[in-house]
Design a protein around this motif. Structure first.
Motif, PDB file in Angstrom:
ATOM      1  N   THR A 195      70.066  26.718  33.415  1.00 17.80           N
ATOM      2  CA  THR A 195      68.671  26.458  32.961  1.00 17.80           C
ATOM      3  C   THR A 195      68.591  26.341  31.546  1.00 17.80           C
ATOM      4  O   THR A 195      68.959  27.472  30.690  1.00 17.80           O
ATOM      5  CB  THR A 195      67.881  27.302  33.662  1.00 17.80           C
ATOM      6  N   VAL A 196      67.743  25.300  31.185  1.00 18.05           N
ATOM      7  CA  VAL A 196      67.272  25.320  29.693  1.00 18.05           C
ATOM      8  C   VAL A 196      65.820  25.206  29.747  1.00 18.05           C
ATOM      9  O   VAL A 196      64.951  24.639  30.414  1.00 18.05           O
ATOM     10  CB  VAL A 196      68.055  23.993  29.197  1.00 18.05           C
ATOM     11  N   ASP A 203      50.967  26.611  21.223  1.00 21.82           N
ATOM     12  CA  ASP A 203      50.024  25.970  22.118  1.00 21.82           C
ATOM     13  C   ASP A 203      50.261  26.590  23.556  1.00 21.82           C
ATOM     14  O   ASP A 203      49.798  25.982  24.653  1.00 21.82           O
ATOM     15  CB  ASP A 203      50.177  24.623  22.182  1.00 21.82           C
ATOM     16  N   GLY A 204      51.141  27.432  23.741  1.00 18.44           N
ATOM     17  CA  GLY A 204      51.384  27.935  24.948  1.00 18.44           C
ATOM     18  C   GLY A 204      52.079  27.048  26.116  1.00 18.44           C
ATOM     19  O   GLY A 204      52.143  27.169  27.360  1.00 18.44           O
ATOM     20  N   ARG A 205      52.992  26.154  25.448  1.00 18.83           N
ATOM     21  CA  ARG A 205      53.612  24.933  26.399  1.00 18.83           C
ATOM     22  C   ARG A 205      55.056  25.505  26.572  1.00 18.83           C
ATOM     23  O   ARG A 205      55.690  25.554  25.838  1.00 18.83           O
ATOM     24  CB  ARG A 205      53.247  23.666  25.982  1.00 18.83           C
ATOM     25  N   ILE A 206      55.368  25.415  27.827  1.00 23.75           N
ATOM     26  CA  ILE A 206      56.863  25.747  28.323  1.00 23.75           C
ATOM     27  C   ILE A 206      57.357  24.611  29.105  1.00 23.75           C
ATOM     28  O   ILE A 206      56.705  24.461  30.375  1.00 23.75           O
ATOM     29  CB  ILE A 206      56.965  27.253  28.821  1.00 23.75           C
ATOM     30  N   ARG A 207      58.549  24.083  28.850  1.00 25.15           N
ATOM     31  CA  ARG A 207      59.186  23.126  29.836  1.00 25.15           C
ATOM     32  C   ARG A 207      60.331  23.689  30.200  1.00 25.15           C
ATOM     33  O   ARG A 207      61.309  24.328  29.320  1.00 25.15           O
ATOM     34  CB  ARG A 207      59.252  21.675  29.259  1.00 25.15           C
ATOM     35  N   VAL A 208      60.782  23.933  31.552  1.00 25.75           N
ATOM     36  CA  VAL A 208      61.902  24.281  31.997  1.00 25.75           C
ATOM     37  C   VAL A 208      62.530  23.157  32.809  1.00 25.75           C
ATOM     38  O   VAL A 208      62.128  22.534  33.515  1.00 25.75           O
ATOM     39  CB  VAL A 208      61.565  25.380  32.850  1.00 25.75           C
ATOM     40  N   MET A 209      63.927  23.125  32.714  1.00 30.54           N
ATOM     41  CA  MET A 209      64.779  21.992  33.392  1.00 30.54           C
ATOM     42  C   MET A 209      66.130  22.665  33.984  1.00 30.54           C
ATOM     43  O   MET A 209      66.640  23.425  33.100  1.00 30.54           O
ATOM     44  CB  MET A 209      65.159  20.962  32.338  1.00 30.54           C
TER      45      MET A 209
END
Length: 278
Positions: A195-196, A203-209
């Motif tokens: 997981t990355v 800005d509280g933005r999190i992208r998980v891949m």
């Protein structure tokens, strides 16, 4: 640092469900007045009309761009990034990267998180802000604080990362900036070694891949969405393998559902455009 893409849309031509053409905004910034239809259509995912022409506001290219890179534990790196955020500086990017996302070509510990801080503008301003931010990072005792003058490849690597993970599961979490580290801790709790993730401190933005093998665990998504909503945030699934689409809703709770439905009824009462999107 520049805001979301919709901030730069100042004019638009849209074909509505009945075939009529609608124009919103204009070709120069001063023409934009009244209700902002551009933002309405930008966020509608094709459910209200077909966007066929867009006019963007442009910015001059910065005279200088410099990135500061540092590493450490999640809590120490977040605290350091937060100190830069609260110092009155103006970074155009303030990003946290999971251990597997290091973009500097350096082999890192599996427990280390990377912090990237980018400044852009006129040369004197950038130099001053880089010096001040570097001072704050050294106070935080982070490892490997480096200044990268030719930083274009670093950010290009980040831009291309979602394409490299396009066969698996990816989702976007939004929380208050002060809660980013708590939400990442939840992500790490449920993540596997493949997981990355990438997070915006300011800005509280999190992208998980995830990779394809990890994509079918709907219980993980439900647990993380519950954690995000408990912090006043949300989780939206951006990409999921076909076999898993029916197991969990892509959007979760949308606060504006009733408002969106009423606008849809006005502009597309027959439900012709992108039916079932939301």
């Amino acid at each position: 640092g520049y805001g979301s893409p919709r901030t730069f849309v100042i004019g638009m031509k849209v074909v509505l469900a009945d075939g009529k053409t609608c124009k919103a905004g204009g070709r120069v910034v001063k023409n934009v007045a009244g209700y902002d239809l551009c933002k309405l259509f930008t966020g509608s995912y094709g459910t209200l009309g077909v966007v066929c022409e867009v006019t963007f506001k442009l910015r001059p290219r910065p005279a200088k761009e410099t990135t500061i890179s540092a590493r450490g534990s999640l809590r120490s790196v977040f605290a350091a990034g937060w100190s830069v955020y609260e110092a009155g500086l103006f970074p155009v990017a303030l990003e946290l990267l999971s251990p597997l996302r290091d973009c500097s070509g350096v082999v890192t510990s599996p427990d280390e998180v990377q912090l990237l801080i980018r400044f852009a503008g006129i040369e004197k301003t950038v130099d001053h802000q880089v010096a001040r931010a570097t001072e704050l990072l050294h106070r935080s005792a982070l490892r490997d604080v480096d200044i990268v003058s030719d930083d274009r490849q670093i950010w290009r690597n980040l831009q291309l990362a979602p394409m490299a993970n396009s066969l698996g599961l990816s989702y976007r979490i939004s929380v208050k900036p002060s809660q980013v580290h708590r939400m990442i801790e939840s992500v790490i709790e449920y993540a596997d070694r493949e997981t990355v993730w990438q997070a915006g401190v300011s800005d509280g933005r999190i992208r998980v891949m995830h990779n394809d093998k990890a994509a079918a665990n709907s219980q993980t998504l439900i647990a993380l969405r519950t954690a995000a909503e408990a912090l006043g945030g949300s989780l939206i699934i951006e990409h999921v393998p076909a076999r898993s689409k029916s197991e969990v809703d892509a959007w979760g709770a949308l606060p504006a559902t009733k408002l969106m439905a009423s606008i849809k009824q006005e502009l597309d009462p027959a439900g012709l455009l992108s039916p079932g999107r939301f």
